[in-house]
Design a protein around this motif. Structure first.
Motif, PDB file in Angstrom:
ATOM      1  N   VAL A   1       0.868  -1.177   0.000  1.00 48.79           N
ATOM      2  CA  VAL A   1       0.000   0.000   0.000  1.00 48.79           C
ATOM      3  C   VAL A   1       0.903   1.224   0.000  1.00 48.79           C
ATOM      4  N   ARG A   2       0.715   2.054  -1.000  1.00 39.59           N
ATOM      5  CA  ARG A   2       1.539   3.249  -1.166  1.00 39.59           C
ATOM      6  C   ARG A   2       0.802   4.475  -0.649  1.00 39.59           C
ATOM      7  N   PHE A   3       1.505   5.295   0.127  1.00 39.23           N
ATOM      8  CA  PHE A   3       1.037   6.620   0.520  1.00 39.23           C
ATOM      9  C   PHE A   3       1.747   7.611  -0.387  1.00 39.23           C
ATOM     10  N   PHE A   4       0.972   8.473  -1.062  1.00 42.58           N
ATOM     11  CA  PHE A   4       1.589   9.410  -1.996  1.00 42.58           C
ATOM     12  C   PHE A   4       0.976  10.800  -1.861  1.00 42.58           C
ATOM     13  N   THR A   5       1.682  11.764  -2.406  1.00 39.82           N
ATOM     14  CA  THR A   5       1.257  13.155  -2.357  1.00 39.82           C
ATOM     15  C   THR A   5       0.365  13.470  -3.537  1.00 39.82           C
TER      16      THR A   5
END
Length: 96
Positions: free
Chosen positions: A25-29
């Motif tokens: 799971v990626r957290f991105f801006t």
């Protein structure tokens, strides 16, 4: 910079995204409101990493931030916990 994901939050992602073992799971801006910097917010996606800046694994899920998004988290730690009332994850930012 550190990422901490509670077990309850990880379980929520596992159910919501229908994740199997060894998922990412990626957290991105992204542009938007509600983040710790005006005009930006946090996006979430289920995708395989390209260039991990930092990660943590909880409940067999690897939560990570890519190098290209590290600027958003500079000098910040992020805790992802389950908001019991809303029954969804919430993000708490604290200084290093």
């Amino acid at each position: 910079m550190k990422i901490h994901v509670t077990k309850k939050a990880a379980q929520w992602y596992k159910e919501e995204f229908q994740l199997d073992k060894s998922a990412y799971v990626r957290f991105f801006t992204r542009y938007g409101d509600g983040g710790h910097l005006p005009g930006f917010s946090l996006g979430i996606s289920k995708e395989f990493p390209q260039q991990i800046h930092i990660s943590t694994t909880v409940e067999d899920i690897t939560f990570y931030i890519e190098e290209k998004d590290a600027w958003y988290f500079q000098d910040k730690n992020v805790t992802v916990q389950l908001n019991e009332k809303e029954q969804e994850p919430e993000f708490i930012y604290t200084s290093d």
